[in-house]
Design a protein around this motif. Structure first.
Motif, PDB file in Angstrom:
ATOM      1  N   GLU A   1      41.390  94.275  49.932  1.00 32.82           N
ATOM      2  CA  GLU A   1      40.881  95.602  49.865  1.00 32.82           C
ATOM      3  C   GLU A   1      39.331  95.923  49.804  1.00 32.82           C
ATOM      4  OE1 GLU A   1      41.029  98.529  45.780  1.00 32.82           O
ATOM      5  OE2 GLU A   1      42.399  96.742  45.602  1.00 32.82           O
ATOM      6  N   SER A   2      38.514  94.924  49.413  1.00 34.62           N
ATOM      7  CA  SER A   2      37.002  94.937  49.285  1.00 34.62           C
ATOM      8  C   SER A   2      36.673  94.914  50.974  1.00 34.62           C
ATOM      9  CB  SER A   2      36.368  94.019  48.525  1.00 34.62           C
ATOM     10  OG  SER A   2      36.718  93.935  47.163  1.00 34.62           O
ATOM     11  N   ALA A   3      37.108  94.015  51.597  1.00 33.00           N
ATOM     12  CA  ALA A   3      36.984  93.747  53.131  1.00 33.00           C
ATOM     13  C   ALA A   3      37.260  95.466  53.835  1.00 33.00           C
ATOM     14  CB  ALA A   3      37.760  92.791  53.744  1.00 33.00           C
ATOM     15  N   GLN A   4      38.300  95.767  53.296  1.00 32.62           N
ATOM     16  CA  GLN A   4      38.711  97.074  53.925  1.00 32.62           C
ATOM     17  C   GLN A   4      38.008  98.249  53.461  1.00 32.62           C
ATOM     18  OE1 GLN A   4      41.658  97.132  56.422  1.00 32.62           O
ATOM     19  NE2 GLN A   4      40.301  99.100  56.676  1.00 32.62           N
ATOM     20  N   ASP A   5      37.555  98.287  52.415  1.00 32.47           N
ATOM     21  CA  ASP A   5      36.451  99.074  52.017  1.00 32.47           C
ATOM     22  C   ASP A   5      35.310  99.352  52.896  1.00 32.47           C
ATOM     23  OD1 ASP A   5      35.404 101.357  50.268  1.00 32.47           O
ATOM     24  OD2 ASP A   5      34.107  99.763  49.934  1.00 32.47           O
ATOM     25  N   THR A   6      34.389  97.890  53.122  1.00 35.39           N
ATOM     26  CA  THR A   6      33.616  97.905  54.100  1.00 35.39           C
ATOM     27  C   THR A   6      33.696  98.242  55.307  1.00 35.39           C
ATOM     28  OG1 THR A   6      32.734  96.134  52.401  1.00 35.39           O
ATOM     29  CG2 THR A   6      31.778  96.335  54.830  1.00 35.39           C
ATOM     30  N   ALA A   7      34.872  97.923  55.916  1.00 36.56           N
ATOM     31  CA  ALA A   7      35.057  98.285  57.124  1.00 36.56           C
ATOM     32  C   ALA A   7      35.473  99.778  57.353  1.00 36.56           C
ATOM     33  CB  ALA A   7      36.364  97.513  57.741  1.00 36.56           C
ATOM     34  N   ASP A   8      36.159 100.373  56.450  1.00 31.38           N
ATOM     35  CA  ASP A   8      36.392 101.951  56.374  1.00 31.38           C
ATOM     36  C   ASP A   8      34.899 102.683  56.357  1.00 31.38           C
ATOM     37  OD1 ASP A   8      38.996 101.542  56.368  1.00 31.38           O
ATOM     38  OD2 ASP A   8      39.122 101.961  54.376  1.00 31.38           O
ATOM     39  N   GLN A   9      33.945 101.955  55.744  1.00 29.87           N
ATOM     40  CA  GLN A   9      32.628 102.688  55.825  1.00 29.87           C
ATOM     41  C   GLN A   9      31.941 102.528  57.011  1.00 29.87           C
ATOM     42  OE1 GLN A   9      29.881 102.060  52.544  1.00 29.87           O
ATOM     43  NE2 GLN A   9      31.420 101.011  51.197  1.00 29.87           N
ATOM     44  N   ILE A  10      32.142 101.224  57.782  1.00 31.43           N
ATOM     45  CA  ILE A  10      31.498 101.303  58.963  1.00 31.43           C
ATOM     46  C   ILE A  10      32.333 102.270  60.178  1.00 31.43           C
ATOM     47  CG2 ILE A  10      31.510  99.583  61.295  1.00 31.43           C
ATOM     48  CD1 ILE A  10      31.145  97.609  59.021  1.00 31.43           C
ATOM     49  N   ILE A  11      33.541 102.404  60.183  1.00 32.04           N
ATOM     50  CA  ILE A  11      34.217 103.162  60.901  1.00 32.04           C
ATOM     51  C   ILE A  11      33.991 104.479  60.940  1.00 32.04           C
ATOM     52  CG2 ILE A  11      36.580 104.032  61.693  1.00 32.04           C
ATOM     53  CD1 ILE A  11      37.341 100.874  60.973  1.00 32.04           C
ATOM     54  N   ALA A  12      33.757 104.807  59.354  1.00 31.03           N
ATOM     55  CA  ALA A  12      33.333 106.241  59.184  1.00 31.03           C
ATOM     56  C   ALA A  12      32.250 106.718  59.641  1.00 31.03           C
ATOM     57  CB  ALA A  12      33.414 106.529  57.823  1.00 31.03           C
ATOM     58  N   GLU A  13      31.199 105.654  59.792  1.00 32.02           N
ATOM     59  CA  GLU A  13      29.649 106.244  60.556  1.00 32.02           C
ATOM     60  C   GLU A  13      29.944 105.911  62.121  1.00 32.02           C
ATOM     61  OE1 GLU A  13      27.031 103.363  58.603  1.00 32.02           O
ATOM     62  OE2 GLU A  13      27.330 104.251  56.733  1.00 32.02           O
ATOM     63  N   GLY A  14      31.172 105.642  62.587  1.00 34.19           N
ATOM     64  CA  GLY A  14      31.322 105.592  64.156  1.00 34.19           C
ATOM     65  C   GLY A  14      30.908 104.362  64.585  1.00 34.19           C
ATOM     66  N   GLY A  15      31.189 103.410  63.775  1.00 31.63           N
ATOM     67  CA  GLY A  15      30.878 101.797  63.839  1.00 31.63           C
ATOM     68  C   GLY A  15      32.222 101.209  64.385  1.00 31.63           C
ATOM     69  N   SER A  16      32.180  99.770  64.790  1.00 33.97           N
ATOM     70  CA  SER A  16      33.321  99.199  65.087  1.00 33.97           C
ATOM     71  C   SER A  16      33.386  97.746  63.890  1.00 33.97           C
ATOM     72  CB  SER A  16      33.376  98.541  66.409  1.00 33.97           C
ATOM     73  OG  SER A  16      34.467  97.753  66.796  1.00 33.97           O
ATOM     74  N   ALA A  17      34.534  97.904  63.314  1.00 33.00           N
ATOM     75  CA  ALA A  17      34.806  96.782  62.294  1.00 33.00           C
ATOM     76  C   ALA A  17      36.260  96.592  62.158  1.00 33.00           C
ATOM     77  CB  ALA A  17      34.286  97.242  60.947  1.00 33.00           C
ATOM     78  N   ARG A  18      36.648  95.131  61.696  1.00 27.56           N
ATOM     79  CA  ARG A  18      38.024  95.067  61.370  1.00 27.56           C
ATOM     80  C   ARG A  18      37.918  94.343  59.980  1.00 27.56           C
ATOM     81  NH1 ARG A  18      42.066  90.922  61.936  1.00 27.56           N
ATOM     82  NH2 ARG A  18      44.222  91.802  62.489  1.00 27.56           N
ATOM     83  N   ALA A  19      38.805  94.810  59.068  1.00 29.17           N
ATOM     84  CA  ALA A  19      38.761  93.802  57.832  1.00 29.17           C
ATOM     85  C   ALA A  19      39.550  92.581  57.994  1.00 29.17           C
ATOM     86  CB  ALA A  19      39.417  94.527  56.648  1.00 29.17           C
ATOM     87  N   VAL A  20      39.034  91.379  57.256  1.00 24.77           N
ATOM     88  CA  VAL A  20      40.013  90.176  57.377  1.00 24.77           C
ATOM     89  C   VAL A  20      39.950  89.390  55.853  1.00 24.77           C
ATOM     90  CG1 VAL A  20      40.235  87.918  58.365  1.00 24.77           C
ATOM     91  CG2 VAL A  20      39.107  89.947  59.809  1.00 24.77           C
ATOM     92  N   ALA A  21      41.219  89.067  55.458  1.00 25.37           N
ATOM     93  CA  ALA A  21      40.980  88.329  54.333  1.00 25.37           C
ATOM     94  C   ALA A  21      41.215  87.041  54.520  1.00 25.37           C
ATOM     95  CB  ALA A  21      42.467  88.747  53.622  1.00 25.37           C
ATOM     96  N   CYS A  22      40.274  86.488  53.889  1.00 26.21           N
ATOM     97  CA  CYS A  22      40.131  84.924  54.031  1.00 26.21           C
ATOM     98  C   CYS A  22      39.250  84.145  52.908  1.00 26.21           C
ATOM     99  CB  CYS A  22      39.191  84.536  55.286  1.00 26.21           C
ATOM    100  SG  CYS A  22      38.861  82.782  55.686  1.00 26.21           S
ATOM    101  N   ASP A  23      40.136  82.886  52.443  1.00 26.80           N
ATOM    102  CA  ASP A  23      39.354  82.327  51.507  1.00 26.80           C
ATOM    103  C   ASP A  23      38.627  81.088  52.226  1.00 26.80           C
ATOM    104  OD1 ASP A  23      38.748  80.251  49.406  1.00 26.80           O
ATOM    105  OD2 ASP A  23      40.986  79.920  48.841  1.00 26.80           O
ATOM    106  N   VAL A  24      37.435  81.381  52.150  1.00 30.21           N
ATOM    107  CA  VAL A  24      36.595  80.285  53.008  1.00 30.21           C
ATOM    108  C   VAL A  24      36.535  78.895  52.470  1.00 30.21           C
ATOM    109  CG1 VAL A  24      34.955  82.106  53.536  1.00 30.21           C
ATOM    110  CG2 VAL A  24      34.607  80.798  51.497  1.00 30.21           C
ATOM    111  N   GLY A  25      37.100  78.582  51.266  1.00 29.63           N
ATOM    112  CA  GLY A  25      37.153  77.131  50.742  1.00 29.63           C
ATOM    113  C   GLY A  25      38.384  76.587  51.154  1.00 29.63           C
ATOM    114  N   ASP A  26      39.196  77.195  51.835  1.00 28.48           N
ATOM    115  CA  ASP A  26      40.620  76.686  52.160  1.00 28.48           C
ATOM    116  C   ASP A  26      40.472  76.348  53.999  1.00 28.48           C
ATOM    117  OD1 ASP A  26      43.041  76.312  53.373  1.00 28.48           O
ATOM    118  OD2 ASP A  26      44.065  77.688  52.077  1.00 28.48           O
ATOM    119  N   HIS A  27      40.420  75.149  54.045  1.00 36.98           N
ATOM    120  CA  HIS A  27      40.088  74.592  55.658  1.00 36.98           C
ATOM    121  C   HIS A  27      40.952  75.291  56.502  1.00 36.98           C
ATOM    122  CE1 HIS A  27      38.040  72.202  58.576  1.00 36.98           C
ATOM    123  NE2 HIS A  27      39.221  71.762  58.894  1.00 36.98           N
ATOM    124  N   ALA A  28      42.107  75.014  56.449  1.00 34.81           N
ATOM    125  CA  ALA A  28      43.278  75.320  57.027  1.00 34.81           C
ATOM    126  C   ALA A  28      43.361  76.901  57.362  1.00 34.81           C
ATOM    127  CB  ALA A  28      44.829  74.888  56.662  1.00 34.81           C
TER     128      ALA A  28
END
Length: 257
Positions: A41-68
């Motif tokens: 949800e947080s990632a999508q909020d940032t991506a939506d702000q970028i897209i609303a400004e005319g930029g290019s973005a994609r939201a990705v959910a990821c737990d950086v502590g999980d190697h696999a």
């Protein structure tokens, strides 16, 4: 100057605070941004702000502590994007405590995100950067890696590791056209600070905010966009001669305190 046009940037912890500011500014400079955060949800909020400004973005959910999980996420990004030009290892967590008040669980949790998370993401992207002939890795460090901060035992330990990992990555992949640097901020006004004050000093938030701000030699906290501006420079072609460096952005905290 400082254009990131035609570049793909992966930014971890980009759902709020410094990471969000970096994602927004990178997009304004022309980059496509893979907005990575533990919370979709947080990632999508940032991506939506970028897209609303005319930029290019994609939201990705990821737990950086999980190697696999990290490996699978970066492989999926690689299938969609022809290049992975920039990685900003921004995701991290804080902890307040001394050696005696820090539990084993606290230490493990800090290590899992702040140290292993950087390892996981960097390892996932470096082989791609080697193959494509270059790239930029930027790590979020802290002045805690350079000076003693009270009640920050575990946090300082992890940021010391970030600093030395930065040097190692820069050294090992110099011949492959990969640059690696880190940014070391002092206190930055983020939602984390507001949440900490609300939990710890209910009813005294304004007073304690002023006290924390005054503790910086410059007389205030940094704003996330100020950190993002330095990040843009270090990831741009104009910084092509800079690698293996740690940049304090600290309002004078290290040398003027």
């Amino acid at each position: 100057m400082f254009s990131l046009a035609h570049k793909t940037a992966v930014i971890t912890g980009a759902g709020s605070g410094i990471g969000q500011a970096i994602a927004l500014l990178f997009a304004r400079q022309g980059a496509h941004v893979e907005v990575m955060d533990l919370h979709m949800e947080s990632a999508q909020d940032t991506a939506d702000q970028i897209i609303a400004e005319g930029g290019s973005a994609r939201a990705v959910a990821c737990d950086v502590g999980d190697h696999a999980h990290v490996k699978a996420v970066f492989e999926e990004i690689g299938l969609r994007r022809p290049r992975l030009d920039i990685l900003v290892n921004n995701a991290g967590i804080a902890h307040i405590g001394t050696l005696l008040t820090t539990t084993e669980a606290d230490l493990d949790r800090l290590y899992q995100i702040n140290v292993k998370g950087l390892f996981n993401c960097s390892q996932a992207v470096i082989s791609r950067m080697v193959t494509q002939g270059g790239g930029v890795v930027l790590n979020m460090c802290s002045i805690a890696a350079d000076m003693g901060l009270a009640d920050r035992f575990a946090y300082s330990m992890t940021k010391g590791a970030v600093l030395t990992m930065t040097y190692s990555i820069a050294k090992d992949y110099l011949a492959h056209g990969i640059r690696c640097n880190c940014i070391s901020p002092a206190r930055v006004h983020t939602p984390f600070v507001d949440g900490y004050l609300a939990r710890t000093y209910p009813g005294q938030e304004a007073e304690m905010f002023a006290k924390l701000s005054a503790a910086q030699p410059i007389g205030r906290m940094a704003q996330p966009m100020e950190i993002a501006s330095l990040a843009v420079y270090l990831c741009s072609d104009e910084a092509g001669f800079i690698t293996g460096s740690a940049y304090p952005i600290d309002g004078g905290a290290i040398h003027l305190r």
